[in-house]
Write a protein that holds these residues in place. Structure first.
Motif, PDB file in Angstrom:
ATOM      1  N   HIS A 155      11.525   9.682   5.977  1.00 14.31           N
ATOM      2  CA  HIS A 155      11.460   9.907   7.415  1.00 14.31           C
ATOM      3  C   HIS A 155      11.250  11.391   7.666  1.00 14.31           C
ATOM      4  N   MET A 156      11.220  11.781   8.902  1.00 12.80           N
ATOM      5  CA  MET A 156      10.889  13.164   9.263  1.00 12.80           C
ATOM      6  C   MET A 156      11.822  14.198   8.635  1.00 12.80           C
ATOM      7  N   PHE A 157      13.044  13.792   8.307  1.00  9.25           N
ATOM      8  CA  PHE A 157      14.015  14.731   7.760  1.00  9.25           C
ATOM      9  C   PHE A 157      14.217  14.582   6.259  1.00  9.25           C
ATOM     10  N   HIS A 158      13.511  13.653   5.640  1.00  8.65           N
ATOM     11  CA  HIS A 158      13.697  13.366   4.214  1.00  8.65           C
ATOM     12  C   HIS A 158      12.308  13.177   3.603  1.00  8.65           C
ATOM     13  N   ARG A 159      11.741  14.254   3.033  1.00  3.61           N
ATOM     14  CA  ARG A 159      10.324  14.239   2.699  1.00  3.61           C
ATOM     15  C   ARG A 159       9.990  14.622   1.259  1.00  3.61           C
ATOM     16  N   GLU A 160      10.815  15.414   0.627  1.00  2.73           N
ATOM     17  CA  GLU A 160      10.473  16.046  -0.650  1.00  2.73           C
ATOM     18  C   GLU A 160      10.087  15.042  -1.725  1.00  2.73           C
ATOM     19  N   ARG A 161      10.917  14.021  -1.935  1.00  2.04           N
ATOM     20  CA  ARG A 161      10.633  13.062  -3.000  1.00  2.04           C
ATOM     21  C   ARG A 161       9.323  12.325  -2.742  1.00  2.04           C
ATOM     22  N   PHE A 162       9.158  11.830  -1.516  1.00  2.71           N
ATOM     23  CA  PHE A 162       7.978  11.015  -1.214  1.00  2.71           C
ATOM     24  C   PHE A 162       6.692  11.836  -1.255  1.00  2.71           C
ATOM     25  N   GLU A 163       6.728  13.020  -0.693  1.00  3.97           N
ATOM     26  CA  GLU A 163       5.502  13.808  -0.545  1.00  3.97           C
ATOM     27  C   GLU A 163       5.175  14.683  -1.747  1.00  3.97           C
ATOM     28  N   VAL A 164       6.184  15.059  -2.530  1.00  4.76           N
ATOM     29  CA  VAL A 164       5.951  15.971  -3.652  1.00  4.76           C
ATOM     30  C   VAL A 164       6.243  15.303  -4.997  1.00  4.76           C
ATOM     31  N   GLU A 165       7.477  14.806  -5.180  1.00  6.07           N
ATOM     32  CA  GLU A 165       7.851  14.255  -6.486  1.00  6.07           C
ATOM     33  C   GLU A 165       6.987  13.065  -6.886  1.00  6.07           C
ATOM     34  N   TYR A 166       6.712  12.169  -5.915  1.00  6.36           N
ATOM     35  CA  TYR A 166       5.925  10.973  -6.225  1.00  6.36           C
ATOM     36  C   TYR A 166       4.413  11.216  -6.209  1.00  6.36           C
ATOM     37  N   ALA A 167       3.966  12.371  -5.742  1.00  7.33           N
ATOM     38  CA  ALA A 167       2.527  12.610  -5.554  1.00  7.33           C
ATOM     39  C   ALA A 167       1.686  12.256  -6.787  1.00  7.33           C
ATOM     40  N   PRO A 168       2.083  12.650  -8.002  1.00  8.38           N
ATOM     41  CA  PRO A 168       1.250  12.298  -9.167  1.00  8.38           C
ATOM     42  C   PRO A 168       1.198  10.785  -9.426  1.00  8.38           C
ATOM     43  N   LEU A 169       2.233  10.052  -9.000  1.00  5.68           N
ATOM     44  CA  LEU A 169       2.292   8.612  -9.272  1.00  5.68           C
ATOM     45  C   LEU A 169       1.297   7.824  -8.435  1.00  5.68           C
ATOM     46  N   TYR A 170       1.001   8.322  -7.223  1.00  7.50           N
ATOM     47  CA  TYR A 170       0.030   7.624  -6.373  1.00  7.50           C
ATOM     48  C   TYR A 170      -1.337   7.594  -7.053  1.00  7.50           C
ATOM     49  N   GLN A 171      -1.699   8.690  -7.705  1.00  9.00           N
ATOM     50  CA  GLN A 171      -2.987   8.773  -8.382  1.00  9.00           C
ATOM     51  C   GLN A 171      -2.949   8.104  -9.761  1.00  9.00           C
ATOM     52  N   LYS A 172      -1.902   8.365 -10.522  1.00 11.20           N
ATOM     53  CA  LYS A 172      -1.862   7.896 -11.911  1.00 11.20           C
ATOM     54  C   LYS A 172      -1.657   6.388 -12.021  1.00 11.20           C
ATOM     55  N   TYR A 173      -0.754   5.842 -11.185  1.00 11.74           N
ATOM     56  CA  TYR A 173      -0.416   4.428 -11.310  1.00 11.74           C
ATOM     57  C   TYR A 173      -0.804   3.593 -10.090  1.00 11.74           C
ATOM     58  N   GLY A 174      -1.314   4.227  -9.046  1.00 15.82           N
ATOM     59  CA  GLY A 174      -1.605   3.479  -7.823  1.00 15.82           C
ATOM     60  C   GLY A 174      -0.331   2.933  -7.208  1.00 15.82           C
ATOM     61  N   LEU A 175       0.721   3.753  -7.175  1.00 14.71           N
ATOM     62  CA  LEU A 175       2.031   3.314  -6.709  1.00 14.71           C
ATOM     63  C   LEU A 175       1.987   2.918  -5.231  1.00 14.71           C
ATOM     64  N   GLY A 176       2.470   1.726  -4.922  1.00 19.27           N
ATOM     65  CA  GLY A 176       2.639   1.296  -3.539  1.00 19.27           C
ATOM     66  C   GLY A 176       4.030   1.666  -3.060  1.00 19.27           C
ATOM     67  N   THR A 177       4.235   1.716  -1.740  1.00 26.05           N
ATOM     68  CA  THR A 177       5.544   2.097  -1.209  1.00 26.05           C
ATOM     69  C   THR A 177       5.942   1.225  -0.026  1.00 26.05           C
ATOM     70  N   THR A 178       7.186   0.840   0.003  1.00 32.72           N
ATOM     71  CA  THR A 178       7.758   0.077   1.119  1.00 32.72           C
ATOM     72  C   THR A 178       8.918   0.915   1.654  1.00 32.72           C
ATOM     73  N   ILE A 179       8.690   1.596   2.749  1.00 37.19           N
ATOM     74  CA  ILE A 179       9.589   2.641   3.227  1.00 37.19           C
ATOM     75  C   ILE A 179      10.814   2.082   3.940  1.00 37.19           C
ATOM     76  N   TRP A 180      11.993   2.627   3.616  1.00 38.90           N
ATOM     77  CA  TRP A 180      13.185   2.250   4.362  1.00 38.90           C
ATOM     78  C   TRP A 180      13.736   3.472   5.112  1.00 38.90           C
ATOM     79  N   SER A 181      14.493   3.202   6.159  1.00 34.21           N
ATOM     80  CA  SER A 181      15.127   4.206   7.013  1.00 34.21           C
ATOM     81  C   SER A 181      14.135   5.158   7.671  1.00 34.21           C
ATOM     82  N   PRO A 182      13.070   4.651   8.287  1.00 36.09           N
ATOM     83  CA  PRO A 182      12.112   5.543   8.961  1.00 36.09           C
ATOM     84  C   PRO A 182      12.720   6.253  10.170  1.00 36.09           C
TER      85      PRO A 182
END
Length: 328
Positions: free
Chosen positions: A189-216
């Motif tokens: 969500h707007m106050f919790h971004r680091e993991r989704f936007e930075v830590e997981y960034a390589p996984l979107y490209q490497k594995y085609g990781l899908g995401t189902t977001i909770w607590s938006p």
């Protein structure tokens, strides 16, 4: 002003062929718990009739009662099974020593118990609700693949795993010729971004990781209802361990107080586009193309945000993570 309600958008779940509605309905903290049964059933009916095709649940939600309520809905409404997607998550199945975690025993027994509560032959998605550092990763990967091979689930994924743990699961799956995790269910969500936007960034490209977001909505902070205190009927007023945790995290900490002020500052932007603060917050999540679906309770519509509106939001938040630098 927003006047026309956008049609439901459907996105591929990661690099799979499965399409999920960008808005989905979940059962955490409400269905089988604080929301009355008839109201919950009505929410599901309205969501389905407005294009929602993904319904998220877990063995831990209301100690299984949330899954039972979903099962009642599926039986009552008689929807064609091919028209909706159901998930469950395995980790917290009870108090017994083998009723929690990700042992092969609990993954398989937990899956069978969830299917019984849901009244279904299979779930479309099954998640490891948390990482289990006491169980070998190979055992976890093999167990979820067995569940898929038996036709009890179609895809498996993770929830609140680190990028390193997800990568390890893929590495082992590739070594064994098995299926790695397709999707991750993280908080975003707007106050919790680091993991989704930075830590997981390589996984979107490497594995085609899908995401189902909770607590938006950041446990309700981004609804604006906590701007003047804690309403009696709110989840942050629950007299439970979870309620105490949420109050400390979102209201009583210095960061929590700062976020409440940011939420207040975002309200004029929401009004500018004819939306509520909740709708603005959900639309902000959806704007990120790495979001497959946002799990929520209920919403009238979600506005489409222009780059200009996004810029105004970022100016208020002032917390955009810096991408990992390319050192080549």
């Amino acid at each position: 002003m927003a006047s026309e309600v956008p049609k439901m958008e459907y996105r591929h779940l990661g690099n799979s062929g499965l399409k999920v509605s960008v808005l989905s309905l979940g059962g955490w903290l409400t269905y089988g718990g604080s929301v009355q049964e008839e109201a919950a059933l009505e929410c599901m009916r309205v969501a389905y009739e407005n294009g929602v095709n993904f319904f998220d649940n877990a063995e831990a939600y209301a100690s299984g009662k949330s899954e039972e309520l979903f099962g009642k809905a599926f039986q009552k409404f008689g929807w064609d099974r091919s028209t909706y997607i159901v998930s469950t998550k395995i980790f917290w199945g009870g108090e017994g020593v083998n009723q929690r975690g990700l042992s092969r025993k609990h993954i398989i027994e937990g899956t069978n118990a969830a299917l019984k509560r849901l009244g279904l032959d299979y779930v479309d998605l099954i998640f490891a609700h948390r990482p289990d550092t006491s169980t070998p990763m190979e055992e976890v990967v093999r167990a979820f693949n067995w569940v898929i091979d038996q036709g009890k689930a179609f895809y498996w994924g993770t929830s609140e795993w680190s990028a390193e743990q997800i990568t390890d699961a893929h590495r082992i799956a590739e070594k064994l010729g098995l299926i790695g995790p397709l999707m991750e269910q993280p908080q975003y969500h707007m106050f919790h971004r680091e993991r989704f936007e930075v830590e997981y960034a390589p996984l979107y490209q490497k594995y085609g990781l899908g995401t189902t977001i909770w607590s938006p909505l950041a446990s309700g902070i981004l609804t604006g209802k906590y701007s003047k205190g804690v309403p009696e009927d709110s989840r942050l007023n629950l007299q439970t361990e979870m309620g105490k945790y949420l109050r400390n995290e979102y209201l009583e900490s210095e960061k929590g107080r700062q976020n409440i002020q940011k939420a207040i500052s975002l309200e004029p932007i929401a009004k500018k586009i004819g939306a509520s603060l909740s709708q603005l917050a959900i639309a902000w999540c959806i704007k990120n193309s790495n979001v497959s679906t946002v799990i929520m309770g209920a919403s009238k519509f979600v506005p489409l945000l222009t780059d200009e509106i996004i810029a105004e939001i970022e100016a208020v938040l002032d917390n955009k993570p810096k991408p990992t630098p390319n050192l080549r």
